[in-house]
Write an enzyme that holds these catalytic residues in place. Sequence first.
Site, PDB file in Angstrom:
ATOM      1  N   ASP A   1      24.066 -10.812   5.387  1.00 17.72           N
ATOM      2  CA  ASP A   1      24.380 -11.672   4.251  1.00 17.72           C
ATOM      3  C   ASP A   1      25.882 -11.734   3.986  1.00 17.72           C
ATOM      4  O   ASP A   1      26.441 -12.797   3.738  1.00 17.72           O
ATOM      5  CB  ASP A   1      23.651 -11.193   2.998  1.00 17.72           C
ATOM      6  CG  ASP A   1      24.014 -12.018   1.782  1.00 17.72           C
ATOM      7  OD1 ASP A   1      23.831 -13.258   1.821  1.00 17.72           O
ATOM      8  OD2 ASP A   1      24.505 -11.441   0.791  1.00 17.72           O
TER       9      ASP A   1
ATOM     10  N   MET B   1       0.803  -1.223   0.000  1.00 24.05           N
ATOM     11  CA  MET B   1       0.000   0.000   0.000  1.00 24.05           C
ATOM     12  C   MET B   1       0.840   1.279   0.000  1.00 24.05           C
ATOM     13  O   MET B   1       0.321   2.372   0.166  1.00 24.05           O
ATOM     14  CB  MET B   1      -0.954   0.016   1.205  1.00 24.05           C
ATOM     15  CG  MET B   1      -1.913  -1.145   1.236  1.00 24.05           C
ATOM     16  SD  MET B   1      -2.876  -1.262  -0.287  1.00 24.05           S
ATOM     17  CE  MET B   1      -3.561  -2.885  -0.093  1.00 24.05           C
ATOM     18  N   CYS B   2       2.127   1.146  -0.177  1.00 25.87           N
ATOM     19  CA  CYS B   2       3.040   2.289  -0.215  1.00 25.87           C
ATOM     20  C   CYS B   2       2.941   2.964  -1.587  1.00 25.87           C
ATOM     21  O   CYS B   2       2.978   2.291  -2.614  1.00 25.87           O
ATOM     22  CB  CYS B   2       4.459   1.783   0.004  1.00 25.87           C
ATOM     23  SG  CYS B   2       5.351   2.662   1.231  1.00 25.87           S
ATOM     24  N   HIS B   3       2.867   4.280  -1.581  1.00 27.24           N
ATOM     25  CA  HIS B   3       2.842   5.024  -2.841  1.00 27.24           C
ATOM     26  C   HIS B   3       4.242   5.114  -3.437  1.00 27.24           C
ATOM     27  O   HIS B   3       5.207   5.327  -2.704  1.00 27.24           O
ATOM     28  CB  HIS B   3       2.340   6.456  -2.610  1.00 27.24           C
ATOM     29  CG  HIS B   3       0.907   6.532  -2.239  1.00 27.24           C
ATOM     30  ND1 HIS B   3       0.471   6.369  -0.939  1.00 27.24           N
ATOM     31  CD2 HIS B   3      -0.205   6.748  -2.982  1.00 27.24           C
ATOM     32  CE1 HIS B   3      -0.849   6.484  -0.900  1.00 27.24           C
ATOM     33  NE2 HIS B   3      -1.277   6.709  -2.118  1.00 27.24           N
TER      34      HIS B   3
ATOM     35  N   MET C   1       8.280   4.875   5.487  1.00 27.19           N
ATOM     36  CA  MET C   1       8.487   3.491   5.055  1.00 27.19           C
ATOM     37  C   MET C   1       9.784   3.348   4.271  1.00 27.19           C
ATOM     38  O   MET C   1      10.483   2.341   4.389  1.00 27.19           O
ATOM     39  CB  MET C   1       7.291   2.989   4.232  1.00 27.19           C
ATOM     40  CG  MET C   1       6.006   2.879   5.038  1.00 27.19           C
ATOM     41  SD  MET C   1       6.171   1.910   6.558  1.00 27.19           S
ATOM     42  CE  MET C   1       6.669   0.336   5.919  1.00 27.19           C
ATOM     43  N   GLU C   2      10.125   4.353   3.490  1.00 26.82           N
ATOM     44  CA  GLU C   2      11.374   4.312   2.731  1.00 26.82           C
ATOM     45  C   GLU C   2      12.578   4.322   3.667  1.00 26.82           C
ATOM     46  O   GLU C   2      13.545   3.571   3.464  1.00 26.82           O
ATOM     47  CB  GLU C   2      11.440   5.489   1.753  1.00 26.82           C
ATOM     48  CG  GLU C   2      10.507   5.365   0.568  1.00 26.82           C
ATOM     49  CD  GLU C   2       9.018   5.581   0.852  1.00 26.82           C
ATOM     50  OE1 GLU C   2       8.202   5.308  -0.033  1.00 26.82           O
ATOM     51  OE2 GLU C   2       8.669   6.017   1.967  1.00 26.82           O
TER      52      GLU C   2
END
Length: 160
Positions: free
Chosen positions: A129, A77-79, A114-115
Amino acid sequence: MDKDDLTHFNDEKRAKMVDVTSKSETKRRAIARATIHMNEETLARIHAGKIAKGDVLAVAQVAGIMAAKKTSELIPMCHPIMTTKADISFNDDGKTALTITSEVVTVGKTGVEMEALTAVTVAALTIYDMCKAMDKGMRIEKTYLVEKTGGKSGTFKAEA
């Protein structure tokens, strides 16, 4: 906030992307942080450039920036936004904790929290990793939004 006030649901009570069409464009900035704990030897080898896969912090920095730019491809749902700045920095305690901080900026109709969170998370996963062959017990912890500015809801700062 009442559940009827939630904006991520359509009339059928199913998930939707929020309509930001009528929102004003403002400068929006977010800072996020995550910490990865590891063995002392692992951190020392990162600093000495003695990890077989290469320069851990350089690769993690690029991975975090790339992740910030691709957040809308990962979070449903992130733009999609036009990122105008994405930066990753590292700080450590000289022993076992490496802290990753991201800063993401845009001028747009929706924020970049969110970014910023995605950037530090992917940077931490990249470190894991690259170092897992020597330290499988690394722990990614305390990922959080430090601060956000801009937009209708104004400024947020995490409590110390």
